[in-house]
Design an enzyme around this catalytic site. Structure first.
Site, mmCIF file in Angstrom:
data_model
loop_
_atom_site.group_PDB
_atom_site.id
_atom_site.type_symbol
_atom_site.label_atom_id
_atom_site.label_comp_id
_atom_site.label_asym_id
_atom_site.label_seq_id
_atom_site.Cartn_x
_atom_site.Cartn_y
_atom_site.Cartn_z
ATOM 1 N N VAL A 1 29.702 34.559 -20.401
ATOM 2 C CA VAL A 1 29.270 34.014 -18.625
ATOM 3 C C VAL A 1 28.850 35.924 -18.597
ATOM 4 O O VAL A 1 27.687 35.934 -17.857
ATOM 5 C CB VAL A 1 30.219 33.812 -17.891
ATOM 6 C CG1 VAL A 1 29.544 34.350 -16.495
ATOM 7 C CG2 VAL A 1 29.814 32.483 -18.404
ATOM 8 N N ASP B 1 34.466 45.957 -19.360
ATOM 9 C CA ASP B 1 35.312 44.824 -19.892
ATOM 10 C C ASP B 1 36.493 45.613 -20.668
ATOM 11 O O ASP B 1 36.428 47.152 -21.032
ATOM 12 C CB ASP B 1 34.060 44.120 -20.863
ATOM 13 C CG ASP B 1 35.182 42.605 -21.188
ATOM 14 O OD1 ASP B 1 34.198 41.617 -21.608
ATOM 15 O OD2 ASP B 1 36.082 43.282 -21.968
ATOM 16 N N THR C 1 34.226 33.719 -11.966
ATOM 17 C CA THR C 1 36.210 32.951 -12.841
ATOM 18 C C THR C 1 35.993 31.771 -12.282
ATOM 19 O O THR C 1 36.527 31.719 -10.649
ATOM 20 C CB THR C 1 36.751 34.234 -12.686
ATOM 21 O OG1 THR C 1 36.255 35.617 -12.692
ATOM 22 C CG2 THR C 1 38.170 34.118 -13.212
ATOM 23 N N ASN C 2 36.712 31.155 -13.128
ATOM 24 C CA ASN C 2 37.339 29.665 -12.444
ATOM 25 C C ASN C 2 39.029 29.779 -12.282
ATOM 26 O O ASN C 2 38.882 30.988 -13.186
ATOM 27 C CB ASN C 2 36.771 28.494 -13.666
ATOM 28 C CG ASN C 2 35.345 28.251 -13.241
ATOM 29 O OD1 ASN C 2 35.437 28.178 -12.022
ATOM 30 N ND2 ASN C 2 35.083 27.642 -14.403
ATOM 31 N N ASP D 1 36.963 28.430 -6.763
ATOM 32 C CA ASP D 1 37.566 28.544 -4.914
ATOM 33 C C ASP D 1 39.278 29.393 -5.138
ATOM 34 O O ASP D 1 38.611 30.409 -4.081
ATOM 35 C CB ASP D 1 37.836 27.298 -4.627
ATOM 36 C CG ASP D 1 35.929 26.610 -4.704
ATOM 37 O OD1 ASP D 1 34.801 26.135 -4.075
ATOM 38 O OD2 ASP D 1 36.168 25.661 -5.880
ATOM 39 N N ALA E 1 22.120 22.499 -8.409
ATOM 40 C CA ALA E 1 21.478 22.683 -8.992
ATOM 41 C C ALA E 1 20.645 21.591 -10.201
ATOM 42 O O ALA E 1 20.505 21.537 -10.148
ATOM 43 C CB ALA E 1 21.085 24.288 -9.987
ATOM 44 N N ARG E 2 22.230 21.219 -11.004
ATOM 45 C CA ARG E 2 22.119 20.442 -11.754
ATOM 46 C C ARG E 2 21.739 18.755 -11.322
ATOM 47 O O ARG E 2 21.657 17.870 -11.782
ATOM 48 C CB ARG E 2 24.093 19.797 -12.243
ATOM 49 C CG ARG E 2 24.201 20.585 -13.370
ATOM 50 C CD ARG E 2 25.134 21.437 -13.737
ATOM 51 N NE ARG E 2 25.784 22.157 -14.651
ATOM 52 C CZ ARG E 2 27.261 22.985 -14.974
ATOM 53 N NH1 ARG E 2 27.861 22.282 -14.386
ATOM 54 N NH2 ARG E 2 26.820 23.566 -16.018
ATOM 55 N N HIS F 1 34.027 23.604 -7.082
ATOM 56 C CA HIS F 1 33.290 23.797 -7.852
ATOM 57 C C HIS F 1 34.633 23.508 -9.286
ATOM 58 O O HIS F 1 35.303 23.775 -9.627
ATOM 59 C CB HIS F 1 33.193 25.078 -8.084
ATOM 60 C CG HIS F 1 32.359 25.725 -9.668
ATOM 61 N ND1 HIS F 1 30.968 24.555 -10.040
ATOM 62 C CD2 HIS F 1 32.700 25.824 -10.698
ATOM 63 C CE1 HIS F 1 31.036 24.688 -11.588
ATOM 64 N NE2 HIS F 1 32.053 25.770 -11.757
HETATM 65 P P1 NAD Z 1 34.507 34.678 -22.584
HETATM 66 O O1 NAD Z 1 35.785 34.410 -22.853
HETATM 67 O O2 NAD Z 1 33.178 34.927 -23.145
HETATM 68 O O3 NAD Z 1 34.073 36.518 -21.780
HETATM 69 C C1 NAD Z 1 35.401 36.708 -20.923
HETATM 70 C C2 NAD Z 1 35.401 38.328 -20.662
HETATM 71 O O4 NAD Z 1 36.391 38.602 -19.916
HETATM 72 C C3 NAD Z 1 36.780 38.644 -22.158
HETATM 73 O O5 NAD Z 1 35.057 39.266 -22.496
HETATM 74 C C4 NAD Z 1 37.797 40.001 -21.603
HETATM 75 O O6 NAD Z 1 37.410 40.719 -22.457
HETATM 76 C C5 NAD Z 1 37.011 40.215 -19.889
HETATM 77 N N1 NAD Z 1 38.413 40.137 -19.396
HETATM 78 C C6 NAD Z 1 39.703 39.415 -19.537
HETATM 79 N N2 NAD Z 1 40.023 40.065 -18.657
HETATM 80 C C7 NAD Z 1 39.888 41.309 -18.490
HETATM 81 C C8 NAD Z 1 39.791 41.952 -17.515
HETATM 82 N N3 NAD Z 1 41.568 41.794 -17.211
HETATM 83 N N4 NAD Z 1 39.354 43.148 -16.603
HETATM 84 C C9 NAD Z 1 37.641 43.163 -17.475
HETATM 85 N N5 NAD Z 1 37.773 42.301 -18.662
HETATM 86 C C10 NAD Z 1 37.785 41.136 -18.755
HETATM 87 O O7 NAD Z 1 34.493 33.753 -21.721
HETATM 88 P P2 NAD Z 1 32.743 33.272 -19.990
HETATM 89 O O8 NAD Z 1 32.510 32.376 -21.501
HETATM 90 O O9 NAD Z 1 32.330 34.398 -20.174
HETATM 91 O O10 NAD Z 1 34.132 33.411 -18.989
HETATM 92 C C11 NAD Z 1 34.065 33.216 -18.027
HETATM 93 C C12 NAD Z 1 34.792 32.808 -16.598
HETATM 94 O O11 NAD Z 1 33.349 32.482 -15.852
HETATM 95 C C13 NAD Z 1 35.518 31.793 -16.867
HETATM 96 O O12 NAD Z 1 36.735 32.093 -15.798
HETATM 97 C C14 NAD Z 1 34.698 30.909 -16.909
HETATM 98 O O13 NAD Z 1 35.975 30.010 -16.540
HETATM 99 C C15 NAD Z 1 33.332 30.904 -15.951
HETATM 100 N N6 NAD Z 1 32.030 30.434 -15.647
HETATM 101 C C16 NAD Z 1 32.232 30.309 -14.116
HETATM 102 C C17 NAD Z 1 31.324 29.335 -14.034
HETATM 103 C C18 NAD Z 1 30.952 28.823 -13.052
HETATM 104 O O14 NAD Z 1 29.713 28.455 -12.025
HETATM 105 N N7 NAD Z 1 31.372 29.776 -11.706
HETATM 106 C C19 NAD Z 1 30.703 28.115 -15.138
HETATM 107 C C20 NAD Z 1 30.641 29.153 -16.324
HETATM 108 C C21 NAD Z 1 32.050 29.869 -16.886
#
Ligand code: NAD
Length: 309
Positions: free
Chosen positions: A11, A32, A119-120, A123, A150-151, A175
């Site tokens: 993301v 990161d 991040t999920n 909310d 959007a969806r 969400h």
């Molecule tokens: P991912 O595993 O690909 O990436 C997560 C990243 O976070 C990793 O690179 C990890 O090293 C980093 N990370 C973890 N803890 C950390 C910390 N304390 N400090 C700094 N970096 C840290 O996951 P993703 O697919 O990129 O998803 C990320 C988040 O986005 C998830 O919670 C996912 O559910 C959420 N998400 C939200 C929506 C939305 O509509 N709001 C949509 C898609 C995904």
């Protein structure tokens, strides 16, 4: 505008690309906890900038390097694995947000910064980030149901044969699995959905509407089944939100911010006016009796999950 992105997984990387393509940032800082990943992402994205906007993109090895950032986007943390709900991520991502927010706050101008939460479970993470940051609720903004809305518009667009740009439609509440499609507020070219359907001789019965609601709520699950995670849609949503903030557009978006105080505090998505100061007005749309009941249920679920922290 200097923007930081914390968490550069699927993301965060998609968000970085989308932010870069807005041309609104002159500098993007990627952080990161996996420094090698952040450096690789900065390198790759830097190469892409040779083909688009001349933007400085760097990987930070320390939170001090986000000094001067007016917008901090948090996309770090565990994502859903096939079959997992967003709520299943709660405890893991409480730890992540609790780690990140104090470090961010120690290095930004607290009078100006806006924090965007991705991040999920979205909310609950907004509520936690707002509590830990002590920022006004208006400046801790979750992307909320921007993506769900959007969806919904895309599904309606295909069903009605009308451009998404002529459709105004909102998904409200969590969400997540309890999100609420606000049929009462769907307009097509300024015409109420039912009237439009009559004019266009299109039938959209209750059963079809229920199927559409199901497809909106399950879109992420379908994508995760097919490609392991979702990233492009949310990248687009964050870029759209940045446009609204940086250009002070005062656009109405279904973002999530905290309303109320103490035990009554709750973050969920409602149509809100967004400009350079963040969320500047909350709006209430017309709801049917069942939409209103579903929205109250959705709010209760969010609050219950927050109370579990
Ligand atoms: P991912 O595993 O690909 O990436 C997560 C990243 O976070 C990793 O690179 C990890 O090293 C980093 N990370 C973890 N803890 C950390 C910390 N304390 N400090 C700094 N970096 C840290 O996951 P993703 O697919 O990129 O998803 C990320 C988040 O986005 C998830 O919670 C996912 O559910 C959420 N998400 C939200 C929506 C939305 O509509 N709001 C949509 C898609 C995904």
């Amino acid at each position: 505008m200097k923007i930081a992105i914390i968490g550069v997984g699927s993301v965060g990387s998609a968000v970085a690309t989308a932010v870069q393509n807005t041309g609104l940032a002159h500098e993007i800082i990627l952080f990161d906890r996996d420094g090698i990943r952040a450096r690789a992402a900065a390198e790759d994205l830097g190469h892409a900038s040779a083909f688009s906007y001349d933007i400085k993109i760097t990987a930070a090895s320390n939170y001090r390097e986000i000094r001067g950032c007016e917008i901090v986007i948090i996309a770090a943390g565990a994502n859903q694995k096939p079959g997992e709900t967003r709520t299943d991520l709660l405890q893991k991502n409480v730890a992540v947000i609790s780690d990140i927010i104090p470090r961010v706050m120690a290095n930004v101008d607290t009078k100006r910064v806006k924090i965007i939460i991705v991040t999920n479970p979205l909310d609950v993470m907004v509520m936690l980030a707002q509590k830990l940051s002590k920022l006004p609720a208006s400046r801790v903004i979750g992307t909320g149901t921007m993506l769900d809305s959007a969806r919904l518009k895309i599904i309606l667009s295909r069903q009605l044969g009308i451009s998404t740009r002529s459709i105004s439609a909102y998904v409200l509440g969590e969400h997540g699995d309890s999100s609420v499609v606000n049929w009462e507020s769907v307009y097509v070219g300024g015409i109420k959905l039912d009237d439009f359907c009559k004019q266009a001789k299109i039938s959209l019965p209750q059963t079809t509407r229920k199927t559409i609601e199901h497809r909106v709520r399950n879109a992420a699950y379908e994508i995760i089944r097919g490609r392991g995670a979702t990233w492009d849609g949310i990248g687009g949503a964050v870029a759209d939100l940045l446009h609204a903030i940086i250009n002070d557009e005062k656009r109405i978006l279904t973002v999530s911010t905290v309303d109320g105080v103490g035990k009554n505090a709750i973050a969920m998505s409602l149509p809100r006016v967004v400009g350079e100061m963040g969320v500047i007005m909350n709006l209430h749309t017309k709801l049917s009796a069942s939409e209103s009941a579903d929205l109250r249920k959705s709010a209760k679920i969010i609050r219950k999950n927050f109370d579990l922290i």
